[in-house]
Design an enzyme around this catalytic site. Structure first.
Site, PDB file in Angstrom:
ATOM      1  N   HIS A 195       0.826  -1.207   0.000  1.00  0.00           N
ATOM      2  CA  HIS A 195       0.000   0.000   0.000  1.00  0.00           C
ATOM      3  C   HIS A 195       0.863   1.260   0.000  1.00  0.00           C
ATOM      4  CE1 HIS A 195      -3.608  -2.342   1.934  1.00  0.00           C
ATOM      5  NE2 HIS A 195      -3.217  -2.841   0.771  1.00  0.00           N
TER       6      HIS A 195
ATOM      7  N   HIS B 237      -9.296  -2.569  -5.139  1.00  0.00           N
ATOM      8  CA  HIS B 237      -8.202  -2.881  -4.228  1.00  0.00           C
ATOM      9  C   HIS B 237      -7.196  -3.837  -4.886  1.00  0.00           C
ATOM     10  CE1 HIS B 237      -6.222  -2.896  -0.354  1.00  0.00           C
ATOM     11  NE2 HIS B 237      -5.940  -4.164  -0.610  1.00  0.00           N
TER      12      HIS B 237
ATOM     13  N   ASP C 126      -3.122  -3.259  -5.238  1.00  0.00           N
ATOM     14  CA  ASP C 126      -2.060  -4.223  -4.943  1.00  0.00           C
ATOM     15  C   ASP C 126      -1.139  -4.451  -6.141  1.00  0.00           C
ATOM     16  OD1 ASP C 126      -2.808  -4.597  -2.315  1.00  0.00           O
ATOM     17  OD2 ASP C 126      -3.973  -6.417  -2.699  1.00  0.00           O
TER      18      ASP C 126
ATOM     19  N   HIS D  98      -0.799 -11.398  -4.905  1.00  0.00           N
ATOM     20  CA  HIS D  98       0.579 -10.954  -4.712  1.00  0.00           C
ATOM     21  C   HIS D  98       1.592 -11.871  -5.389  1.00  0.00           C
ATOM     22  CE1 HIS D  98      -0.565  -7.717  -2.082  1.00  0.00           C
ATOM     23  NE2 HIS D  98      -1.201  -8.533  -1.262  1.00  0.00           N
TER      24      HIS D  98
END
Length: 331
Positions: A82, A239, A243, A266
């Site tokens: 973030h 969101h 990421d 991720h």
């Protein structure tokens, strides 16, 4: 591409804020400091002896379980995505991110607190051009989970993302060009989310100690549990884009290309970052200047092969006769 090179930027002054870390649950103060050109983003562990730093580079990636962790030697910094997303998207190329713990404050689960921090610090231009990675041809990475990321040539940085939960629940799609204003309004406020069935396993792994409905959205069946209503009807995919931006910031260069993402996470984000870093290394090696001797000494085949690109048709230079030959270069 712009005719005038874009300049690198750093924060104009130091600025800080404090809060709770998501996974460790510790209280932490994070402070942004200006940094010189070509410094990149470095995380500084003020709580450790000698205050070591960790470069935010893909080479230093350690783990990607529910967050992105980087480290050098025994030093670790958790959940950096973030912070990196906000710095990258708001135009900060060089900065020191100083912390008195091993994980940044989570804020409300979005990147909004970091955007506000960068606004507080200000952003100032520096006397050196930015470094870019330009997508020249399609590249892609794919995971066994079905996650897929493709990078296509584009003169801007764009992301088109499809997010889908278990059994394709809450399938959402969003496509946009990333600019500071678009990030600030459309992406930064999107909060992290977790599926209810994943909460207990994460707690069993000693994670999300600082998690609550104040800094995360919990999805249980068709219900969305949160202290406030959804900020966007498609907040989940927003969101996921946040990421992606943070994880790709580990490439260390600004990207000009169009990222097409399907069910990203991720791990697959990091694989694309690694692929881009490898390609940049290859390009840099190809473009590195090589000294060519002038005079009558000539070059043997080995020296020729150090100069010629290692691909067809240049490889045809080799052969039994070429291996014995001397190539004369005249001034």
């Amino acid at each position: 591409m712009p005719s005038t090179p874009e300049l690198q930027h750093t924060v104009a002054k130091a600025a800080s804020f404090s809060g709770t870390a998501l996974h460790t649950g510790e209280k932490v103060t994070l402070k942004l400091h200006p940094a010189p050109v070509d410094h990149g983003i470095k995380f500084k562990r003020k709580d450790l002896q000698d205050e070591p730093t960790v470069d935010a580079k893909i080479e230093n990636l350690k783990t990607v379980e529910r967050a992105t962790t980087i480290g050098e030697g025994p030093v670790r910094v958790h959940t950096v995505e973030h912070v990196l997303a906000a710095l990258w998207a708001m135009g900060v190329d060089n900065a020191i991110v100083e912390m008195d713990a091993n994980e940044p404050p989570i804020g409300d689960g979005s990147a909004q607190a970091y955007v506000e921090l960068i606004r507080k610090a200000g952003v100032t231009a520096q006397e050196e051009p930015r470094k870019f990675f330009d997508a020249r041809e399609p590249m892609h990475v794919e995971a066994k989970t079905g996650a897929l990321l493709i990078l296509l040539p584009d003169d801007k940085f764009r992301i088109s993302c499809t997010q889908a939960g278990p059994n394709n629940q809450f399938t959402q799609f969003l496509s946009l060009e990333l600019t500071p204003s678009i990030f600030e309004c459309e992406i930064a406020p999107a909060r992290t989310f977790v599926y209810y069935e994943d909460v207990e396993p994460l707690m069993d792994k000693n994670l999300i100690k600082g998690g609550s409905l104040e800094n995360a959205i919990v999805v249980r069946g068709e219900a969305v549990l949160s202290k406030e209503p959804l900020r966007f009807s498609d907040e989940f995919v927003r969101h996921k884009i946040l990421d992606i931006i943070g994880d790709l910031a580990l490439v260390g260069r600004r990207i000009r290309g169009h990222v097409v993402a399907v069910k990203p996470g991720h791990a697959v984000n990091a694989e694309l970052a690694r692929a881009l870093a490898r390609e940049q290394t290859r390009r840099s090696a190809m473009s590195a200047p090589r000294a060519i001797p002038i005079g009558d000494s000539g070059l043997d085949t080995g020296e020729v092969m150090k100069i010629l690109p290692h691909r067809y048709p240049f490889l045809m230079v080799t052969g039994s006769s070429a291996s014995r030959a001397k190539i004369k270069l005249r001034p």
